[in-house]
Every structure is written in C-alpha cells, then in structure tokens.
Design a protein around this motif. Structure first.
Motif, mmCIF file in Angstrom:
data_model
loop_
_atom_site.group_PDB
_atom_site.id
_atom_site.type_symbol
_atom_site.label_atom_id
_atom_site.label_comp_id
_atom_site.label_asym_id
_atom_site.label_seq_id
_atom_site.Cartn_x
_atom_site.Cartn_y
_atom_site.Cartn_z
ATOM 1 N N ALA A 1 62.900 19.713 -35.331
ATOM 2 C CA ALA A 1 62.413 18.508 -34.543
ATOM 3 C C ALA A 1 63.286 17.499 -34.011
ATOM 4 O O ALA A 1 64.354 17.487 -34.858
ATOM 5 N N THR B 1 65.815 17.289 -37.247
ATOM 6 C CA THR B 1 65.534 17.684 -38.353
ATOM 7 C C THR B 1 65.410 19.372 -38.453
ATOM 8 O O THR B 1 64.587 19.878 -37.773
ATOM 9 N N GLN C 1 68.957 17.120 -42.241
ATOM 10 C CA GLN C 1 69.162 16.240 -41.034
ATOM 11 C C GLN C 1 70.518 16.382 -40.205
ATOM 12 O O GLN C 1 71.647 16.494 -41.000
ATOM 13 N N ALA D 1 62.190 13.053 -41.776
ATOM 14 C CA ALA D 1 62.583 13.184 -40.503
ATOM 15 C C ALA D 1 63.589 12.014 -40.292
ATOM 16 O O ALA D 1 63.623 10.859 -40.841
ATOM 17 N N ASN E 1 64.793 14.103 -33.158
ATOM 18 C CA ASN E 1 64.483 12.552 -33.600
ATOM 19 C C ASN E 1 65.283 11.773 -32.538
ATOM 20 O O ASN E 1 66.413 11.828 -32.368
ATOM 21 N N PRO F 1 60.616 10.867 -34.669
ATOM 22 C CA PRO F 1 60.570 12.335 -34.546
ATOM 23 C C PRO F 1 59.708 12.849 -33.541
ATOM 24 O O PRO F 1 58.638 12.174 -33.131
ATOM 25 N N ALA G 1 54.794 15.726 -35.854
ATOM 26 C CA ALA G 1 55.926 14.640 -35.814
ATOM 27 C C ALA G 1 55.068 13.372 -35.919
ATOM 28 O O ALA G 1 54.372 13.029 -35.288
#
Length: 123
Positions: free
Chosen positions: A55, A74, A89, A37, A57, A41, A9
């Motif tokens: 991930a 993400t 997203q 992202a 965010n 992130p 990230a």
C-alpha cells in the motif's frame, strides 16, 4: 482481490495519523484482520502470487502544514498466513538528501539489477 481476499486501505479520522489495511473475505465480507499502515494509505495491491500486500501511504499535510507526515509504503508479508503476517513500513528518508544525479544512479542500478535477475535462468 486475490483468491477470496480483499484488502482495503482505511485512513485515520485524522489524515495525518497512521491508517490501517483491513483484510476481508470476499464472499462474506467478514473482517479477517487489520494491519498498521502509514498516514493516508492508498492504492492497495496484492502481489501476483498473493504472498504480499503493498500500500502506498500518501502522508498529506494538514491545512496549515504544521503536521506533514512523510509518504511511505506498507508491505505486508502473508507467507505465514493472514493472522501471522509480517508488516514492514518503508520510508524514503534516504532520498531526502539525494541529488538528481544520485537518484538517477539508483534508478539505473535498480533497473539494471532487476533486468539481470530476470534474465538469469531460475531467477
């Protein structure tokens, strides 16, 4: 890390702007590709089968709260390969108006259906 791949990230210089997820080869640290992202992130993980990267965010506000990006997730679908991945997203806007009772019902419904799905043969 999963089978020779490392996902990292990387926050934007301006933490309120979208960052990226970078994918590297673990043996050479060669950059394979990057994926968009959300803001800030963090906590990148591969799924157990390596077909997805997720991930969180964080979406932290700036110092005076004049810019406050929403948190999100993400999800990167690697089933077609790293260079043809599909990036989604996922936001939490539908929870903005949720009451505690609604949230509890959603949690109960999700975990019940997940438990039932796992209990079915072949699921």
């Amino acid at each position: 890390m999963h089978q020779g791949l490392v996902a990292v990230a990387i926050e934007n210089e301006n933490k309120q702007e979208p960052g990226i997820i970078a994918l590297y080869r673990s043996d050479s640290l060669e950059l394979i590709t990057t994926y968009p992202a959300g803001a800030l992130p963090d906590m990148v993980s591969f799924s157990k089968d390596g077909q997805y990267i997720a991930a969180a965010n964080e979406g932290e506000p700036n110092a005076d709260y004049s810019i406050d990006p929403e948190g999100s997730v993400t999800l990167i679908d690697l089933k077609s390969g790293p260079l043809d991945a599909v990036v989604t997203q996922i936001d939490f806007r539908e929870f903005n108006e949720a009451t505690p009772v609604m949230v509890n019902c959603l949690r109960t419904s999700y975990f019940s259906s997940e438990r039932n799905r796992r209990a079915r043969p072949g699921a």
